[in-house]
Design a protein around this motif. Structure first.
Motif, PDB file in Angstrom:
ATOM      1  N   PRO A 196       0.803  -1.228   0.000  1.00 17.64           N
ATOM      2  CA  PRO A 196       0.000   0.000   0.000  1.00 17.64           C
ATOM      3  C   PRO A 196       0.830   1.270   0.000  1.00 17.64           C
ATOM      4  CG  PRO A 196       0.044  -0.945   2.189  1.00 17.64           C
ATOM      5  CD  PRO A 196       0.726  -1.932   1.279  1.00 17.64           C
ATOM      6  N   ILE A 197       0.276   2.274  -0.674  1.00 22.65           N
ATOM      7  CA  ILE A 197       0.851   3.617  -0.629  1.00 22.65           C
ATOM      8  C   ILE A 197      -0.250   4.575  -0.165  1.00 22.65           C
ATOM      9  CG2 ILE A 197       2.615   3.205  -2.385  1.00 22.65           C
ATOM     10  CD1 ILE A 197       0.814   4.603  -4.419  1.00 22.65           C
ATOM     11  N   LEU A 231       6.872   6.788  -7.662  1.00 25.17           N
ATOM     12  CA  LEU A 231       5.436   6.912  -7.388  1.00 25.17           C
ATOM     13  C   LEU A 231       5.067   6.419  -5.996  1.00 25.17           C
ATOM     14  CD1 LEU A 231       4.016   5.644 -10.833  1.00 25.17           C
ATOM     15  CD2 LEU A 231       4.490   8.000 -10.145  1.00 25.17           C
ATOM     16  N   GLY A 232       6.055   6.371  -5.079  1.00 26.49           N
ATOM     17  CA  GLY A 232       5.803   5.943  -3.710  1.00 26.49           C
ATOM     18  C   GLY A 232       5.772   4.443  -3.516  1.00 26.49           C
ATOM     19  N   THR A 233       6.119   3.685  -4.546  1.00 31.27           N
ATOM     20  CA  THR A 233       6.022   2.224  -4.465  1.00 31.27           C
ATOM     21  C   THR A 233       7.392   1.569  -4.328  1.00 31.27           C
ATOM     22  OG1 THR A 233       6.156   1.916  -6.862  1.00 31.27           O
ATOM     23  CG2 THR A 233       3.961   2.285  -5.932  1.00 31.27           C
ATOM     24  N   VAL A 234       7.362   0.343  -3.798  1.00 40.00           N
ATOM     25  CA  VAL A 234       8.550  -0.506  -3.726  1.00 40.00           C
ATOM     26  C   VAL A 234       8.174  -1.871  -4.281  1.00 40.00           C
ATOM     27  CG1 VAL A 234       9.624   0.680  -1.765  1.00 40.00           C
ATOM     28  CG2 VAL A 234       8.029  -1.221  -1.344  1.00 40.00           C
ATOM     29  N   ALA A 235       9.181  -2.621  -4.711  1.00 35.57           N
ATOM     30  CA  ALA A 235       8.936  -3.948  -5.280  1.00 35.57           C
ATOM     31  C   ALA A 235      10.207  -4.776  -5.178  1.00 35.57           C
ATOM     32  CB  ALA A 235       8.518  -3.829  -6.748  1.00 35.57           C
ATOM     33  N   PRO A 236      10.068  -6.108  -5.253  1.00 32.37           N
ATOM     34  CA  PRO A 236      11.267  -6.945  -5.326  1.00 32.37           C
ATOM     35  C   PRO A 236      12.090  -6.566  -6.557  1.00 32.37           C
ATOM     36  CG  PRO A 236       9.309  -8.274  -4.902  1.00 32.37           C
ATOM     37  CD  PRO A 236       8.834  -6.895  -5.251  1.00 32.37           C
ATOM     38  N   GLY A 237      13.363  -6.811  -6.486  1.00 35.06           N
ATOM     39  CA  GLY A 237      14.260  -6.464  -7.583  1.00 35.06           C
ATOM     40  C   GLY A 237      14.102  -7.363  -8.803  1.00 35.06           C
ATOM     41  N   PRO A 238      14.841  -7.051  -9.872  1.00 35.81           N
ATOM     42  CA  PRO A 238      14.698  -7.798 -11.135  1.00 35.81           C
ATOM     43  C   PRO A 238      15.111  -9.263 -11.037  1.00 35.81           C
ATOM     44  CG  PRO A 238      16.494  -6.198 -11.268  1.00 35.81           C
ATOM     45  CD  PRO A 238      15.780  -5.936  -9.978  1.00 35.81           C
ATOM     46  N   GLY A 239      15.818  -9.640  -9.986  1.00 35.63           N
ATOM     47  CA  GLY A 239      16.198 -11.047  -9.818  1.00 35.63           C
ATOM     48  C   GLY A 239      15.078 -11.911  -9.270  1.00 35.63           C
ATOM     49  N   ALA A 240      13.991 -11.298  -8.803  1.00 40.51           N
ATOM     50  CA  ALA A 240      12.866 -12.070  -8.256  1.00 40.51           C
ATOM     51  C   ALA A 240      12.128 -12.791  -9.386  1.00 40.51           C
ATOM     52  CB  ALA A 240      11.909 -11.143  -7.518  1.00 40.51           C
ATOM     53  N   ALA A 241      11.523 -13.922  -9.048  1.00 33.79           N
ATOM     54  CA  ALA A 241      10.775 -14.688 -10.043  1.00 33.79           C
ATOM     55  C   ALA A 241       9.588 -13.874 -10.549  1.00 33.79           C
ATOM     56  CB  ALA A 241      10.287 -15.995  -9.427  1.00 33.79           C
ATOM     57  N   ARG A 242       9.373 -13.908 -11.860  1.00 35.89           N
ATOM     58  CA  ARG A 242       8.181 -13.289 -12.456  1.00 35.89           C
ATOM     59  C   ARG A 242       7.057 -14.314 -12.420  1.00 35.89           C
ATOM     60  NH1 ARG A 242       9.666 -11.075 -18.211  1.00 35.89           N
ATOM     61  NH2 ARG A 242       7.476 -10.510 -18.081  1.00 35.89           N
ATOM     62  N   LEU A 243       5.898 -13.917 -11.912  1.00 34.71           N
ATOM     63  CA  LEU A 243       4.777 -14.832 -11.750  1.00 34.71           C
ATOM     64  C   LEU A 243       3.527 -14.260 -12.408  1.00 34.71           C
ATOM     65  CD1 LEU A 243       5.237 -15.726  -7.962  1.00 34.71           C
ATOM     66  CD2 LEU A 243       6.060 -17.025  -9.939  1.00 34.71           C
ATOM     67  N   ALA A 244       2.651 -15.153 -12.872  1.00 38.64           N
ATOM     68  CA  ALA A 244       1.351 -14.748 -13.411  1.00 38.64           C
ATOM     69  C   ALA A 244       0.291 -15.127 -12.380  1.00 38.64           C
ATOM     70  CB  ALA A 244       1.078 -15.435 -14.738  1.00 38.64           C
TER      71      ALA A 244
END
Length: 197
Positions: free
Chosen positions: A55-56, A102-115
């Motif tokens: 959340p932001i 935009l006030g957000t954070v996320a795992p880095g590019p090494g994290a698994a991409r999931l659908a």
């Protein structure tokens, strides 16, 4: 500027103010009620991946619900902004989170991409059709459209406070309606008369 665009701008302004004004006790009750509802929802049985959001601002906090889902063995993914679109990356407790702007954070590019099979969606306002309005960048509309190609049975669930409901969200052809909305008072599903996109 078209009439619908100007109506959306005004709705976003008013909706953000209403969401910001939700009292702390209502906010806490909503988070608790939604977490309990999600933890007990048998609709998550057999689901592999749940996409959610960190959340932001005054967005409803989904993290307790996410913890309940993780306790049930589901994998969690959160959005990262990549080339102007959302990419869902696995959220793991031991992985660092990177600033996305935009006030957000996320795992880095090494994290698994999931659908995701289920997507918990933030919003500014919603109506009885489960139409939503976000911040105006179209991130979730594009992400949902793209995910539906890979996961035709994708379930989209908006998380909101009762105070965010409005009579009508102006909708354009690209706008995605949600399958349901969860608030502190219960579950909203699209009205029978609603048209779906």
């Amino acid at each position: 500027m078209s009439d619908i665009v100007s109506r959306k701008i005004e709705l976003r302004r008013a909706a953000r103010a209403r969401r910001d004004a939700v009292p702390a006790d209502i906010r806490a009750e909503a988070v608790r009620a939604i977490s309990i509802r999600i933890a007990a929802d048998s609709g998550f049985d057999g689901v592999g991946v749940v996409g959610a959001y960190l959340p932001i601002g005054s967005e409803l906090d989904p993290r307790p619900a996410m913890s309940a889902l993780a306790d049930r063995g589901l994998r969690l993914a959160v959005p990262a902004i990549v080339d102007g679109d959302l990419e869902f990356r696995e959220l793991r407790g031991d992985a660092p989170l990177l600033d996305q702007g935009l006030g957000t954070v996320a795992p880095g590019p090494g994290a698994a991409r999931l659908a995701p099979d289920v997507l918990l969606v933030p919003l500014l306002a919603f109506d009885r059709r489960c139409a939503r309005i976000g911040y105006g960048k179209g991130f979730y509309d594009r992400a949902i459209a793209r995910l539906l190609v890979a996961k035709p049975h994708l379930l989209t669930i908006g998380l909101a406070f009762d105070a965010q409901e409005v009579d009508e969200v102006p909708a354009e052809p690209h706008d995605r309606f949600l399958d349901r909305i969860l608030t502190e008072s219960g579950v909203r599903v699209p009205s029978a008369a609603a048209s779906r996109s």
